[in-house]
Scaffold this motif. Structure first.
Motif, PDB file in Angstrom:
ATOM      1  N   LYS A 154      24.879  47.491  13.685  1.00 59.94           N
ATOM      2  CA  LYS A 154      23.460  47.269  13.978  1.00 59.94           C
ATOM      3  C   LYS A 154      22.759  48.560  14.379  1.00 59.94           C
ATOM      4  O   LYS A 154      21.594  48.764  14.068  1.00 59.94           O
ATOM      5  N   LEU A 155      23.475  49.431  15.079  1.00 54.93           N
ATOM      6  CA  LEU A 155      22.872  50.671  15.557  1.00 54.93           C
ATOM      7  C   LEU A 155      22.708  51.709  14.442  1.00 54.93           C
ATOM      8  O   LEU A 155      21.840  52.572  14.524  1.00 54.93           O
ATOM      9  N   SER A 156      23.544  51.652  13.423  1.00 51.93           N
ATOM     10  CA  SER A 156      23.545  52.708  12.414  1.00 51.93           C
ATOM     11  C   SER A 156      24.003  52.170  11.067  1.00 51.93           C
ATOM     12  O   SER A 156      24.691  51.158  10.993  1.00 51.93           O
ATOM     13  N   ASN A 157      23.641  52.894  10.029  1.00 45.61           N
ATOM     14  CA  ASN A 157      24.136  52.537   8.696  1.00 45.61           C
ATOM     15  C   ASN A 157      25.265  53.476   8.256  1.00 45.61           C
ATOM     16  O   ASN A 157      25.539  53.613   7.072  1.00 45.61           O
ATOM     17  N   ILE A 158      25.932  54.100   9.225  1.00 50.48           N
ATOM     18  CA  ILE A 158      27.070  54.976   8.924  1.00 50.48           C
ATOM     19  C   ILE A 158      28.192  54.126   8.326  1.00 50.48           C
ATOM     20  O   ILE A 158      28.572  53.100   8.894  1.00 50.48           O
ATOM     21  N   ASP A 159      28.725  54.551   7.197  1.00 47.98           N
ATOM     22  CA  ASP A 159      29.849  53.838   6.583  1.00 47.98           C
ATOM     23  C   ASP A 159      31.098  53.987   7.448  1.00 47.98           C
ATOM     24  O   ASP A 159      31.357  55.057   7.992  1.00 47.98           O
ATOM     25  N   SER A 160      31.871  52.931   7.549  1.00 49.35           N
ATOM     26  CA  SER A 160      33.087  52.982   8.363  1.00 49.35           C
ATOM     27  C   SER A 160      34.189  53.807   7.697  1.00 49.35           C
ATOM     28  O   SER A 160      35.070  54.324   8.371  1.00 49.35           O
ATOM     29  N   THR A 161      34.146  53.920   6.381  1.00 50.31           N
ATOM     30  CA  THR A 161      35.131  54.730   5.666  1.00 50.31           C
ATOM     31  C   THR A 161      34.417  55.692   4.723  1.00 50.31           C
ATOM     32  O   THR A 161      33.272  55.464   4.344  1.00 50.31           O
ATOM     33  N   ILE A 162      35.135  56.740   4.361  1.00 50.10           N
ATOM     34  CA  ILE A 162      34.641  57.704   3.382  1.00 50.10           C
ATOM     35  C   ILE A 162      35.758  57.966   2.377  1.00 50.10           C
ATOM     36  O   ILE A 162      36.923  57.653   2.631  1.00 50.10           O
ATOM     37  N   THR A 163      35.403  58.533   1.245  1.00 53.60           N
ATOM     38  CA  THR A 163      36.400  58.868   0.242  1.00 53.60           C
ATOM     39  C   THR A 163      37.384  59.884   0.806  1.00 53.60           C
ATOM     40  O   THR A 163      36.992  60.856   1.449  1.00 53.60           O
ATOM     41  N   ASP A 164      38.646  59.648   0.583  1.00 53.26           N
ATOM     42  CA  ASP A 164      39.695  60.567   1.029  1.00 53.26           C
ATOM     43  C   ASP A 164      39.930  61.590  -0.085  1.00 53.26           C
ATOM     44  O   ASP A 164      40.776  61.414  -0.964  1.00 53.26           O
ATOM     45  N   TYR A 165      39.143  62.643  -0.033  1.00 59.96           N
ATOM     46  CA  TYR A 165      39.206  63.659  -1.099  1.00 59.96           C
ATOM     47  C   TYR A 165      40.556  64.358  -1.170  1.00 59.96           C
ATOM     48  O   TYR A 165      40.981  64.766  -2.247  1.00 59.96           O
ATOM     49  N   GLU A 166      41.234  64.465  -0.048  1.00 58.37           N
ATOM     50  CA  GLU A 166      42.562  65.084  -0.050  1.00 58.37           C
ATOM     51  C   GLU A 166      43.531  64.267  -0.913  1.00 58.37           C
ATOM     52  O   GLU A 166      44.277  64.815  -1.734  1.00 58.37           O
ATOM     53  N   GLN A 167      43.530  62.941  -0.732  1.00 58.06           N
ATOM     54  CA  GLN A 167      44.414  62.075  -1.525  1.00 58.06           C
ATOM     55  C   GLN A 167      44.030  62.090  -3.000  1.00 58.06           C
ATOM     56  O   GLN A 167      44.903  62.098  -3.873  1.00 58.06           O
ATOM     57  N   VAL A 168      42.718  62.082  -3.270  1.00 62.27           N
ATOM     58  CA  VAL A 168      42.259  62.131  -4.660  1.00 62.27           C
ATOM     59  C   VAL A 168      42.729  63.431  -5.305  1.00 62.27           C
ATOM     60  O   VAL A 168      43.254  63.435  -6.427  1.00 62.27           O
ATOM     61  N   GLY A 169      42.563  64.531  -4.583  1.00 57.05           N
ATOM     62  CA  GLY A 169      42.982  65.840  -5.098  1.00 57.05           C
ATOM     63  C   GLY A 169      44.458  65.894  -5.408  1.00 57.05           C
ATOM     64  O   GLY A 169      44.879  66.465  -6.421  1.00 57.05           O
ATOM     65  N   LYS A 170      45.268  65.297  -4.540  1.00 54.60           N
ATOM     66  CA  LYS A 170      46.714  65.263  -4.784  1.00 54.60           C
ATOM     67  C   LYS A 170      47.037  64.480  -6.052  1.00 54.60           C
ATOM     68  O   LYS A 170      47.901  64.877  -6.837  1.00 54.60           O
ATOM     69  N   LYS A 171      46.325  63.367  -6.242  1.00 52.08           N
ATOM     70  CA  LYS A 171      46.628  62.517  -7.397  1.00 52.08           C
ATOM     71  C   LYS A 171      46.225  63.172  -8.712  1.00 52.08           C
ATOM     72  O   LYS A 171      46.939  63.055  -9.712  1.00 52.08           O
ATOM     73  N   ILE A 172      45.094  63.878  -8.722  1.00 58.61           N
ATOM     74  CA  ILE A 172      44.652  64.470  -9.986  1.00 58.61           C
ATOM     75  C   ILE A 172      45.085  65.934 -10.120  1.00 58.61           C
ATOM     76  O   ILE A 172      44.870  66.556 -11.153  1.00 58.61           O
TER      77      ILE A 172
END
Length: 146
Positions: free
Chosen positions: A72-90
């Motif tokens: 209610k106080l904010s529209n901050i997303d609770s999660t974000i993309t884990d770029y480190e994991q994505v980078g490891k996979k690709i």
């Protein structure tokens, strides 16, 4: 012109573990309506409720969980993309800015709707806000018990 008064209570929380001082203001607007404003380290968040089901904002805050209040106080997303994991996979270093340039690699690694399949991690900004909300809830609980 109509002038209406409301009950406003301001509180300052200090000596908090791993948090800067937190100021929060509750405003009881009558008829189970109210407002909460929270300030910490130059950031501020506010929420209004037109139907709380409680007689005071403090009682309402005490009855809610941290995730509802943070949402209610904010529209901050609770999660974000884990770029480190994505980078490891690709096999390529990646960040928010480079993501659009790696669509082919993302398609191969995650499929047709790759943007829906990217791994996520907790958003540090959201975690920080939840810690602030926890401090507010703890202060309200103490206040209500007195």
């Amino acid at each position: 012109m109509k002038i209406t008064e409301s009950k406003v209570t301001k509180r300052l929380l200090t000596d908090l573990e791993r948090l800067d001082p937190v100021t929060f203001i509750t405003e009881d607007l009558g008829n189970q309506r109210g407002k909460l404003t929270v300030d910490c380290f130059g950031e501020a968040w506010t929420a209004y409720w037109g139907a709380m089901g409680c007689d005071s904002v403090a009682e309402f805050i005490d009855s809610c969980d941290r995730y509802y209040l943070a949402g209610k106080l904010s529209n901050i997303d609770s999660t974000i993309t884990d770029y480190e994991q994505v980078g490891k996979k690709i096999g390529v270093g990646i960040n928010r800015e480079s993501l659009p340039f790696l669509v082919d690699e993302l398609f191969i690694a995650y499929g047709d709707e790759w943007w829906e399949e990217l791994p996520t991690t907790d958003n540090p900004d959201y975690v920080y806000l939840c810690r602030i909300v926890d401090a507010v809830k703890a202060a309200v609980k103490i206040e209500l018990s007195q």
